[in-house]
Design a protein around this motif. Structure first.
Motif, mmCIF file in Angstrom:
data_model
loop_
_atom_site.group_PDB
_atom_site.id
_atom_site.type_symbol
_atom_site.label_atom_id
_atom_site.label_comp_id
_atom_site.label_asym_id
_atom_site.label_seq_id
_atom_site.Cartn_x
_atom_site.Cartn_y
_atom_site.Cartn_z
ATOM 1 N N VAL A 74 0.893 -1.040 -0.049
ATOM 2 C CA VAL A 74 0.058 0.133 -0.162
ATOM 3 C C VAL A 74 0.940 1.199 -0.307
ATOM 4 O O VAL A 74 1.704 1.302 0.894
ATOM 5 N N VAL A 75 0.773 2.192 -0.904
ATOM 6 C CA VAL A 75 1.181 3.259 -0.969
ATOM 7 C C VAL A 75 0.681 4.362 -0.695
ATOM 8 O O VAL A 75 1.421 5.470 -0.464
ATOM 9 N N HIS A 76 -0.800 4.469 -0.703
ATOM 10 C CA HIS A 76 -1.513 5.656 -0.486
ATOM 11 C C HIS A 76 -2.803 5.093 -0.042
ATOM 12 O O HIS A 76 -3.454 4.308 -0.376
ATOM 13 N N VAL A 77 -3.514 6.072 1.090
ATOM 14 C CA VAL A 77 -4.622 5.643 1.627
ATOM 15 C C VAL A 77 -5.433 7.097 1.361
ATOM 16 O O VAL A 77 -5.023 8.073 1.681
ATOM 17 N N THR A 78 -6.699 6.900 0.931
ATOM 18 C CA THR A 78 -7.400 8.016 0.996
ATOM 19 C C THR A 78 -8.670 7.565 2.140
ATOM 20 O O THR A 78 -8.989 6.536 2.035
ATOM 21 N N ALA A 79 -8.964 8.700 3.087
ATOM 22 C CA ALA A 79 -9.749 8.350 4.086
ATOM 23 C C ALA A 79 -10.852 9.342 4.174
ATOM 24 O O ALA A 79 -10.578 10.570 4.103
ATOM 25 N N VAL A 80 -12.312 9.198 4.477
ATOM 26 C CA VAL A 80 -13.105 10.029 4.843
ATOM 27 C C VAL A 80 -13.760 9.633 6.166
ATOM 28 O O VAL A 80 -14.341 8.790 6.108
ATOM 29 N N ILE A 106 -4.243 10.688 2.729
ATOM 30 C CA ILE A 106 -5.103 11.939 3.090
ATOM 31 C C ILE A 106 -6.321 11.707 3.776
ATOM 32 O O ILE A 106 -6.824 10.528 3.463
ATOM 33 N N CYS A 107 -6.830 12.429 4.801
ATOM 34 C CA CYS A 107 -8.047 12.263 5.278
ATOM 35 C C CYS A 107 -8.839 13.643 5.340
ATOM 36 O O CYS A 107 -8.296 14.516 5.745
ATOM 37 N N SER A 108 -10.047 13.644 5.063
ATOM 38 C CA SER A 108 -10.916 14.647 5.034
ATOM 39 C C SER A 108 -12.160 14.422 5.940
ATOM 40 O O SER A 108 -12.617 12.861 6.259
ATOM 41 N N VAL A 109 -13.010 15.309 6.326
ATOM 42 C CA VAL A 109 -14.127 14.944 6.869
ATOM 43 C C VAL A 109 -15.286 15.606 5.894
ATOM 44 O O VAL A 109 -15.314 16.861 5.352
ATOM 45 N N GLN A 110 -16.455 14.738 5.670
ATOM 46 C CA GLN A 110 -17.382 15.243 4.621
ATOM 47 C C GLN A 110 -18.501 14.125 4.956
ATOM 48 O O GLN A 110 -18.353 12.968 5.455
ATOM 49 N N LYS A 117 -19.637 5.925 9.413
ATOM 50 C CA LYS A 117 -18.511 6.821 9.872
ATOM 51 C C LYS A 117 -17.326 7.062 9.066
ATOM 52 O O LYS A 117 -16.723 7.999 9.278
ATOM 53 N N VAL A 118 -17.025 6.010 8.112
ATOM 54 C CA VAL A 118 -15.505 5.917 7.445
ATOM 55 C C VAL A 118 -15.857 5.393 6.252
ATOM 56 O O VAL A 118 -16.522 4.425 6.282
ATOM 57 N N GLU A 119 -14.839 5.821 5.207
ATOM 58 C CA GLU A 119 -14.743 5.139 3.913
ATOM 59 C C GLU A 119 -13.217 5.102 3.666
ATOM 60 O O GLU A 119 -12.717 6.304 3.887
ATOM 61 N N VAL A 120 -12.635 4.195 3.220
ATOM 62 C CA VAL A 120 -11.096 4.211 2.798
ATOM 63 C C VAL A 120 -10.971 3.506 1.391
ATOM 64 O O VAL A 120 -11.918 2.575 1.288
#
Length: 128
Positions: A74-80, A106-110, A117-120
């Motif tokens: 794993v080189v990159h994760v996007t988290a919401v 990167i982690c954002s709130v939306q 509560k979360v998506e990755v």
């Protein structure tokens, strides 16, 4: 270069809807895993941010393993996250999942389309 798609039959979303995208796509050593939520059999699994984060990552890891990739790839994760107050608990699970192989992130709130509560999502790379 060929493209390999995993799960093109479409997954099952909330309410039994058929999802119109692949679970993952692989090309040139890269694996792009579609965003995963804390769902099992098309339904969100209730629980707090820790439980939901673990399941979202478990769903990613299952798809990665199906394609022959591991957590070290794993080189990159996007988290919401849906609430900024979840950040510390999310980081705890993130550290447990990746241990000595922390990827960029990167982690954002939306708001999320699914009531959780979360998506990755994860992006993996293997040179072989």
């Amino acid at each position: 270069m060929s493209i390999q798609r995993y799960g093109t039959e479409g997954g099952i979303g909330t309410g039994g809807q058929k999802l119109p995208f692949a679970r993952a796509t692989e090309a040139g050593g890269w694996l792009f895993v579609s965003g995963q939520t804390p769902m099992r059999d098309g339904e969100v699994v209730e629980g707090g941010i820790v439980e939901q984060t673990r399941l979202a990552f478990d769903n990613c890891l299952a798809i990665m393993h199906e394609a022959g990739y591991g957590v070290e790839d794993v080189v990159h994760v996007t988290a919401v996250l849906t609430d900024a107050r979840y950040f510390a608990s999310f980081n705890k699970v993130f550290s447990e999942v990746f241990g000595g192989h922390p990827p960029a992130r990167i982690c954002s709130v939306q708001d999320l389309v699914v009531d959780c509560k979360v998506e990755v999502d994860v992006k993996c790379y293997r040179a072989d």
